[in-house]
Design a protein around this motif. Structure first.
Motif, PDB file in Angstrom:
ATOM      1  N   GLU A   1       0.828  -1.205   0.000  1.00 31.32           N
ATOM      2  CA  GLU A   1       0.000   0.000   0.000  1.00 31.32           C
ATOM      3  C   GLU A   1       0.866   1.261   0.000  1.00 31.32           C
ATOM      4  OE1 GLU A   1      -3.439   2.150   2.762  1.00 31.32           O
ATOM      5  OE2 GLU A   1      -2.673   0.166   3.296  1.00 31.32           O
ATOM      6  N   ARG A   2       2.034   1.182   0.579  1.00 33.52           N
ATOM      7  CA  ARG A   2       2.932   2.348   0.608  1.00 33.52           C
ATOM      8  C   ARG A   2       3.369   2.757  -0.792  1.00 33.52           C
ATOM      9  NH1 ARG A   2       7.455   0.235   4.522  1.00 33.52           N
ATOM     10  NH2 ARG A   2       8.493   2.084   3.698  1.00 33.52           N
TER      11      ARG A   2
ATOM     12  N   ARG B   1       1.337   2.854  -3.472  1.00 38.79           N
ATOM     13  CA  ARG B   1       0.143   3.061  -4.285  1.00 38.79           C
ATOM     14  C   ARG B   1       0.309   4.201  -5.282  1.00 38.79           C
ATOM     15  NH1 ARG B   1      -4.772   3.264  -1.061  1.00 38.79           N
ATOM     16  NH2 ARG B   1      -5.655   3.662  -3.102  1.00 38.79           N
TER      17      ARG B   1
ATOM     18  N   TYR C   1      -6.408  -3.592   2.559  1.00 33.05           N
ATOM     19  CA  TYR C   1      -5.058  -3.084   2.306  1.00 33.05           C
ATOM     20  C   TYR C   1      -5.122  -2.145   1.100  1.00 33.05           C
ATOM     21  CZ  TYR C   1      -3.147  -6.819   5.305  1.00 33.05           C
ATOM     22  OH  TYR C   1      -2.843  -7.661   6.356  1.00 33.05           O
ATOM     23  N   GLY C   2      -5.096  -0.870   1.380  1.00 31.81           N
ATOM     24  CA  GLY C   2      -5.146   0.107   0.298  1.00 31.81           C
ATOM     25  C   GLY C   2      -6.474   0.136  -0.417  1.00 31.81           C
TER      26      GLY C   2
ATOM     27  N   PHE D   1      -6.245  -1.766  -3.523  1.00 28.67           N
ATOM     28  CA  PHE D   1      -5.045  -1.556  -4.336  1.00 28.67           C
ATOM     29  C   PHE D   1      -4.124  -2.769  -4.291  1.00 28.67           C
ATOM     30  CE2 PHE D   1      -0.511  -0.426  -4.359  1.00 28.67           C
ATOM     31  CZ  PHE D   1      -0.388   0.091  -5.636  1.00 28.67           C
TER      32      PHE D   1
END
Length: 299
Positions: free
Chosen positions: A26-27, A29, A56-57, A60
């Motif tokens: 997710e970091r 994205r 999670y996201g 995403f």
């Protein structure tokens, strides 16, 4: 010397004991190509167990997994239900424990993963910290939850049922339903669930710890803060984090790891931890490290 098997059973398959926890994707994205490249690198390195969730996201991460893994059988994809995305909330998820919510969450995962069957779905209960605990209509009886989970399994939408964030009592109640794995917070410095780990071993249930290095929240003890871990890392020529992961693999043969990262070098180091051999003296020293509470609240 104490060596470990590199593979072990999980949800009816034999997979590498070092998988990948996809939450950290997710970091990335804002750089989907980097997220795809990272997951592809994990698969290249032998990862065939990926742990995810629809929250999670907000889909995403599942989308990245769909692009890289597809709906084939080469990689066992495990997801979890019990919470749904809440992008605008104080934390980006909200509990979704009721049976109809569990079914809807499975359906959402099926769509975002682009498949008609998910090999393993973990029911994330809300009884324990660390994490959000249930209140009001989110306090749901286990039997009601297992009824819908087993129905989804009978329908072929999920292959196996796991549990997450549960007590030994909850696990014992769930055993007749057929439980494939348990995911609880557990690490070298947080071994409060040792009895449950042993119950899982006796019942042929995989143990898949989250927060395998502790320290995920303020106040939570960190494996990498232990002098014994640093001493072992120096002697072995590896990092303290690798020692913490290697200890888990040596500690019990039914342990599977799902460390997460958004960094390729860190990914490679995590996977390499599966090849670290700890001798009996080092294991004894690490076993003697004091365990502490991991009861930390979220939000």
């Amino acid at each position: 010397m104490s060596s470990t098997a590199t593979t072990a059973p999980l949800a009816g398959r034999t997979v590498s004991r070092v998988g990948y926890g996809a939450m950290q994707l997710e970091r990335l994205r804002d750089d989907r190509a980097a997220a795809v490249a990272l997951l592809r690198r994990a698969v290249e390195l032998g990862v065939d167990h990926v742990d995810t969730a629809q929250f999670y996201g907000n889909g995403f991460v599942n989308g990245v997994i769909r692009e890289v893994v597809g709906s084939g059988d080469d990689v066992l994809v495990a997801t979890k239900v019990g919470a749904d995305p809440d992008p605008d909330g104080p934390i980006p998820l909200r509990l979704a424990q009721r049976p109809e919510q569990l079914r809807a969450s499975v359906e959402s995962n099926l769509v975002s993963l682009g498949t008609d069957r998910i090999p393993l779905v973990n029911l994330r209960r809300a009884d324990l910290r660390p994490g959000v605990t249930a209140e009001g209509d989110q306090v749901v009886d286990l039997d009601d939850q297992l009824e819908v989970m087993t129905a989804l399994r009978d329908e072929g939408k999920i292959g196996a049922i796991g549990l997450s964030a549960v007590t030994t009592g909850i696990l014992r109640r769930a055993l007749p339903a057929g439980i494939a794995c348990v995911q609880n917070a557990y690490s070298l410095v947080g071994r409060g669930d040792e009895d449950m780990l042993e119950l899982c071993r006796a019942e042929g249930i995989a143990w898949v710890p989250f927060f395998p290095l502790g320290g995920a929240f303020p106040g939570m003890p960190k494996v990498t803060g232990e002098p014994a871990v640093h001493a072992a890392a120096e002697a072995l020529g590896c990092t303290p984090s690798q020692v913490g992961l290697a200890w888990l693999l040596h500690h019990a043969p039914h342990v599977h790891l799902i460390p997460g990262t958004a960094d390729t070098a860190h990914l490679e180091a995590n996977i390499a931890a599966g090849g670290i051999v700890l001798d009996d003296s080092t294991l004894a020293t690490l076993d003697a490290v004091r365990t502490r509470s991991m009861d930390v609240a979220l939000g």
